[in-house]
Design a protein around this motif. Sequence first.
Motif, PDB file in Angstrom:
ATOM      1  N   TRP A  23       0.853  -1.193   0.000  1.00 16.07           N
ATOM      2  CA  TRP A  23       0.000   0.000   0.000  1.00 16.07           C
ATOM      3  C   TRP A  23       0.891   1.245   0.000  1.00 16.07           C
ATOM      4  O   TRP A  23       1.561   1.547   0.986  1.00 16.07           O
ATOM      5  CB  TRP A  23      -0.927   0.023   1.199  1.00 16.07           C
ATOM      6  N   SER A 216      -5.596   1.024  -0.378  1.00 19.04           N
ATOM      7  CA  SER A 216      -5.898   0.186  -1.550  1.00 19.04           C
ATOM      8  C   SER A 216      -6.256  -1.232  -1.143  1.00 19.04           C
ATOM      9  O   SER A 216      -7.076  -1.888  -1.793  1.00 19.04           O
ATOM     10  CB  SER A 216      -4.700   0.172  -2.497  1.00 19.04           C
ATOM     11  N   VAL A 220      -9.472  -3.539  -2.209  1.00 21.85           N
ATOM     12  CA  VAL A 220      -9.319  -4.894  -2.750  1.00 21.85           C
ATOM     13  C   VAL A 220     -10.262  -5.869  -2.045  1.00 21.85           C
ATOM     14  O   VAL A 220     -10.948  -6.681  -2.673  1.00 21.85           O
ATOM     15  CB  VAL A 220      -7.861  -5.376  -2.612  1.00 21.85           C
ATOM     16  N   SER A 242     -11.627   4.704  -6.407  1.00 23.42           N
ATOM     17  CA  SER A 242     -10.195   4.407  -6.511  1.00 23.42           C
ATOM     18  C   SER A 242      -9.503   5.339  -7.493  1.00 23.42           C
ATOM     19  O   SER A 242      -8.352   5.734  -7.280  1.00 23.42           O
ATOM     20  CB  SER A 242      -9.999   2.941  -6.932  1.00 23.42           C
ATOM     21  N   ASP A 250      -2.355   1.018  -8.758  1.00 26.16           N
ATOM     22  CA  ASP A 250      -1.957  -0.156  -7.973  1.00 26.16           C
ATOM     23  C   ASP A 250      -2.332  -1.427  -8.723  1.00 26.16           C
ATOM     24  O   ASP A 250      -3.500  -1.653  -9.057  1.00 26.16           O
ATOM     25  CB  ASP A 250      -2.625  -0.111  -6.613  1.00 26.16           C
ATOM     26  N   LEU A 253      -4.922  -3.768  -7.061  1.00 21.84           N
ATOM     27  CA  LEU A 253      -6.271  -3.213  -7.124  1.00 21.84           C
ATOM     28  C   LEU A 253      -6.856  -3.358  -8.530  1.00 21.84           C
ATOM     29  O   LEU A 253      -8.023  -3.701  -8.698  1.00 21.84           O
ATOM     30  CB  LEU A 253      -6.244  -1.742  -6.706  1.00 21.84           C
TER      31      LEU A 253
END
Length: 971
Positions: A23, A216, A220, A242, A250, A253
């Motif tokens: 993260w 993040s 998820v 997001s 990411d 993600l």
Amino acid sequence: MHLKVVDRTEKQQGNHKQCMGCWAVQPKIKNAVRTPITTFLKRSSVSFHQIYPNRITHFCDSHHKHQHAFLPIEPFPFVERSGNGFLHTYAHRSFAFHLFDKMSEREQSSESRHFFDALDLVKFAIVKPDIVTATMVHSFVRKVGVLAHLPTSTSLLMMYSRAGDFDGSVTLFSEILYKDVVVWNAMMTVCIENSYFGAAVDFFLEMIKGGSGFDSGTLVIAISALSHEKILKQGRVLHGLSVKAGMISDTLLCNAFVYMYAKCSDMSTSESLFEGMHCRDLVSWNSVMTGCLYNNNPEKSLHYLKKMTSCGKQADGVSLSCAIAACARLQELDIGQGIHGRGIKLGYDESSYISVANSLISLYSQCGEIEAADTVFRGIFRKDVISWNSMIDGFASNGMILETFNLLLEMQFKGSFQPDTITVVTVIGLCAELTLLREGRSVHGFIVRRSMGFDLSVVNSLMDLYMKCNNVKAAEQLFNTMAFKDLVSWNTVISGYSQNEHSREAQILFKELLLLPSYCSLSTVLAILPSCHSHASLKFGKSIHCWQLKLGFSGNNLAINSLMSMYVNCGDLKSSFLLFSAISATADTACWNTIISGCIQNGHFWKALQVFDFMRKESHVSHDSITTFNVLSACGNLGLVLEGKLLHGLSFKTLEGTDIRIQNALITMYGRFGEIESAKLVFNFFSNRNLCSWNCMISALSHNKDGKAALECFSTLSFEPNEITISSVLSACTQLGLMRHGKQIHAYVFRFGFQRNSFISAALVDMYSNCGRLDMAVEIFQNLPEKSVAAWNSMIPAFGFHNNGQKAIQVFHEMIESGTSPTKSTFINLLSTCSHLGLVDEGKWYYSHMSDDFGVEPETEHHVCVVDMLGRSGRLNEAYEFIERMETKPEPGVWGALLSACNYHGDLEMGREVAEILFTLEPGNAGYYVSMFNMYVSAGRWSDAAELRRVIQEKGLKKPLGYSLIDVGIG
């Protein structure tokens, strides 16, 4: 929204505020942002913060009642059959569970001397968690005051979850006063681990509302929950969130979003998101490959594997499993074997990578290579339950009944896993398909002993088994005792009623279903339509048609095909053609087959051939073995020898001739043509004969009055005979008058309980009557528990054959009084009896009343009986006038009956007139010439007789030879 970007330098310098190594972005959401997020994200269950004080009770109730609160989502459909365990791992763990296996350390000060002891205890207990240990460690941690240490609390949450105590996790979570992002993420993960996907979403909403922020990893986990519940709308909101938070770069993600969109059947967005990723890892490729396979696009799944390889990415076990499953879907054995070899080369052999092995078992099983599947199965070092289920399903789908049950037994006593719901559903499906009622009951007993009878899919499978095995009462009992019924339950019972000719019950149950707030599907339409199979149910069928249009199934070929079948079965061929004409431009092969079969079923054989000609002119459709089967039947009924032989050649040209159904249809067709030698050639040419093949050959011989050959064929039968076999053999015994063989067949009938079959009982009455044992025929008839129309039709001519016309008439009236409706054959037998016994007035009365009083329209056979009856009694002029008054053009058989009467009574003038008509209608029938020749000889007209003999010789006509047969044996 304020974003704080943490680079790797800061991370390495010990910034312990980040919660996980992956993260890099930590958003801090202001109150102004939280409100719209909470508004847009609609909860999938009851608001969690409203029932926060009673969390434990709430989740406990939802755990036991899946139809409320949070519904656990089943794995992908192809997982259960193909055994791809990688999907479970991917869907449940990659996005959520593994996030907490390695947690970053958080600084917490503690001056307790038991602090490190508590930490060591937690680390030790989490290795093999159980409920008792988790409870004891929880008490100790609370006692020494270490509960405020968030890493310890988080570990305890996961310990409760992995010990199977979800309530304990909820209780512990409520005791934690200060919760950071990791604690919230852990609780959401616990919900997913225990299949409370709606609860995970609720925790996410409460987390945002409480101002804890998110990272993040939180997204998820939330996306994973939405993927399981297939909530696309909220997933799109999270996608927007997001992007707004700057987290979309990411990779983990993005992978979660690719998977979520695919699981929600939005494959175009999933692929677009995948193509837009700047950094794709192996999970990214596996996500899109899995998504394609889940959305029934195995070709594209293989395309992405090829593209991944060209990009330099090496496939792992998940990639290989997905590709092998795609090959299984496409029946591409060669490609699958190539991927198998590639997996071995890369080191992913089936002994170590169980998901690859399970996929290979399914591939080889579905492609008919069951030995290869068994070899892979035996090579697995540690089999899981999916391995056993895949192999059991492989044996079952390949018709290996004994092997299926042996492997099920081996699984119980030798395997490390016990049969689960998927196992028993597979075995029940096999029993249902093969109508193995005894074995199915054994499996039912196993289900009861293992307390698996509460699973909805298991009960639905059991009901389907009992319905297919004609045990309607057992299926009804299961249905009535079900606490919760889904649409599959209703459809199964409605379809079972329809297939077992319980039309009234099916229609009543269907009306009950309409009163419920349930959404009826296309399967409901397909289940109820077969219950409309007679003219009496046509009105109900039309109402189903209207209801189907209202539901929007008017463009579905499967639904239209079922409607056409309904109209055909109800005798409304015109409506069936109207439906067909509306979709003829897009009609598939099944629709064409339905309309051709409908024509044949209603006796319109020429029309069936015309439709077949139109079908062959269509470029978008091609005929199949079912089409050829129906058209061969039409040719056989019409006696079209040349057309039948052309179809025979066409079937072999298109390789349809190897189909066992086509072979049997050819035998039947040649039997109707009277070409027994051609039928024998077809029968002897193929080695893959089944019982139907033998029945067709025996029936063809019996139909062509070759009873001796039929008995010889029966004596070499390599299968256990069924009711059809027995009926055909009894017909051969009747033709030959061989009561000795007939008695042996009768004993066989009693041994196997075939006497309940109406056709066999009627055949026995015929056999004993024709062999001179009227007493035996009467005894069999009187002992029948339920007298079918076939039995009545056999008993009437039995008395007539033995010169007891009054008794035959009495039996006819008893038949009417019993409520049995007479048929065309009933009046043929009755009129024939009146003809042979000189009961002219009675015969004329029955003929004149058969249409108005009994609803049977006179046909050619009835006209022949009346002419023969009048002719035998010497009323030749009346017989001639009867023919002249017929509304339809008389068939040759009607004139032939009058010619025989003229010959019998010596009426030469009328005989010559009738003969001239017959010579025009059937110039190749030698019998008419012989009858006229005999009349000339009887009248002393030798010159005319000589002239007629010359004509017979010029035409090459020969009368079939007659013969007598004596059975030398014990009667």
